[in-house]
Design an enzyme around this catalytic site. Structure first.
Site, PDB file in Angstrom:
ATOM      1  CB  CYS B  26       5.909   0.350 -26.773  1.00  0.00           C
ATOM      2  SG  CYS B  26       7.504   0.236 -27.607  1.00  0.00           S
ATOM      3  N   PRO B  27       6.642  -1.484 -24.110  1.00  0.00           N
ATOM      4  CG  PRO B  27       6.886  -3.720 -23.452  1.00  0.00           C
ATOM      5  CD  PRO B  27       7.638  -2.411 -23.573  1.00  0.00           C
TER       6      PRO B  27
END
Lengths: 383, 85
Positions: B26-27
């Site tokens: 992430c992200p």
């Protein structure tokens, strides 16, 4: 020029209260002997322990003999859960808990399940509020030994409907354990619970002191080997100087709690409004009204949580995050996950008595540029 | 048992495009989705292959914030999204 640091992580540990520091230093001189011995210095230590217990019990509105000091909030939570289950093991093997309990409670639940127990998780809504209907159904189920509900979320600040949850538990004859770590010293803890835990470093006491309260009439059995300390609820001699300091601090912050809440809550409102208005693509999470007075969480789209924490740290801001990018585990915060809100780029700001309006203004002034810079570096500006 | 059409919660629907974000933390999967979806026609379905556990939370949250349609998780682990505007 390096800016003076602004500490905004009181939900992890509030700075040591000045009263706690004084009490700690005095108790280091006067309270190092074993309160259980029969000589004069031990009697002095016994007086200090008794006074600390009475002051703490009074702040919580409980009887002194219902209160035990533990080696920390985590140990108090573990002991609360496992002792509550053990005390009612003849009733059944089921622990009911919310999806947003502290990891200490969830880890105790994992151990219970690993030993052939059962855990039933009750969901929360997008604001992090307990599904009270689901809770009522769960505690009315067969074989429920204990129910566990956090008083207010340590990650997003949402205050839980403890009284409603307690009423459902009472209807089903199930004892309720409340993790009150974020509430004690900041707001009154609602009634109706049977077991409660808290942590001194959250209210400006020293680290290494937890509270465990077991109300009279609650079927509860210590999960630890037999030990004569602290009514047999937690093993080992207490860290008396730290306990004395914790009690002194709790008395001081409880007296000041309403005034601090009235001062900090509008600052949190300001952060909620200004972050939403001035940082593009941000999600402010948690209940905007039924919330802790000092805590706010938001997530910035397309931003790596660890990079954001480091960038804030370089500008002198100490905050916490529930992003998985920041933790050793791969999973994002189970609280954000249970709420279904954005988990990366997450920032938790939690204020303490020493924070000023100027601290908050500086944070709000610098945050938009910090986020914009990170987005530009990552090539995601304007996505 | 995996749906042979690979449709997950979108029965019978084949994705128009598959975005491979396996191994990304992430992200990054959400960024890849945000870059690619506007290049597809309205109504198109994109499947994001992502084994970062945060994607299971962040892709539906992104769809909600961007008013795109989250169709559900698909075997993979993968997530189907329909461009709605």
């Amino acid at each position: 020029m390096i800016p003076s640091p602004v500490y905004l992580d009181a939900a992890t540990a509030a700075p040591l209260h000045p009263v706690a520091r004084q009490a700690l230093l005095a108790a280091l001189d006067d309270g190092w002997t074993d309160p259980d011995r029969l000589y004069a210095p031990a009697r002095r230590a016994r007086q200090l322990l008794d006074a600390a217990r009475e002051a703490t019990a009074e702040a919580l509105g409980v009887r002194p003999d219902e209160l035990s000091f533990t080696p920390g909030g985590t140990s108090a939570a573990h002991t609360a859960v496992l002792g509550g289950l053990l005390g009612r093991q003849r009733t059944g093997p089921v622990l009911v808990h919310s999806a947003i309990e502290h990891s200490a409670v969830l880890h105790a639940a994992e151990q219970h399940v690993a030993r052939a127990g059962t855990a039933v998780e009750v969901p929360v809504d997008r604001f992090g509020r307990l599904d009270l209907d689901g809770w009522s159904r769960a505690v009315a189920g067969p074989g429920v030994a204990l129910a566990a509900l956090i008083a207010a979320s340590h990650e997003v600040g949402t205050v839980q409907p403890v009284e409603g949850a307690a009423a459902a538990c009472a209807d089903s004859g199930v004892p309720l354990y409340v993790d009150a770590a974020q509430a004690v010293g900041r707001m009154p803890v609602p009634a109706g619970w049977s077991v409660l835990s808290a942590s001194a470093r959250k209210w400006g006491g020293p680290p290494g002191v937890g509270l465990l309260v077991v109300r009279k009439g609650t079927r509860w059995e210590s999960p630890w080997p037999a030990d004569e300390h602290e009514s047999g609820r937690t093993p080992g001699a207490v860290n008396l100087p730290a306990v004395v300091a914790a009690a002194a601090s709790l008395r001081a912050v409880t007296a000041d709690a309403a005034a601090q809440a009235a001062r900090l809550s509008p600052l949190v409102d300001r952060i909620r409004a200004r972050v939403a208005a001035e940082v593009p693509d941000v999600e402010v999470v948690g209940d905007p009204e039924r919330r802790l007075p000092h805590l706010v969480t938001f997530s910035c789209l397309y931003v790596d949580g660890e990079a954001l924490l480091h960038a804030l740290d370089r500008r002198g801001f100490a905050v916490s995050s529930g992003s998985s990018c920041t933790s050793s585990t791969l999973r994002p915060s189970h609280v954000l996950e249970a709420m279904g809100v954005l988990s990366h780029g997450n920032v938790r700001v939690s204020l303490h008595a020493g924070n000023t309006e100027a601290d908050v203004e500086r944070f709000l002034a610098e945050l938009p540029e910090i986020v914009a810079d990170l987005r530009e570096q990552a090539g995601v500006a304007g996505l | 048992m995996p749906d042979p059409t690979g449709g997950g919660n979108a029965p019978g629907h084949r994705p128009d495009e598959v975005l491979d974000c396996l191994g990304q933390r992430c992200p990054l999967p959400v960024i890849a989705l945000a870059r690619r979806l506007p290049e597809l026609p309205v109504g198109a379905v994109i499947r994001v292959l992502a084994d970062d556990p945060a994607a299971a939370v962040d892709i539906p949250a992104w769809c909600r914030m961007r008013s795109q349609e989250f169709l559900g998780a698909a075997p993979g682990p993968a997530y189907d999204v329909r461009r709605t505007h």
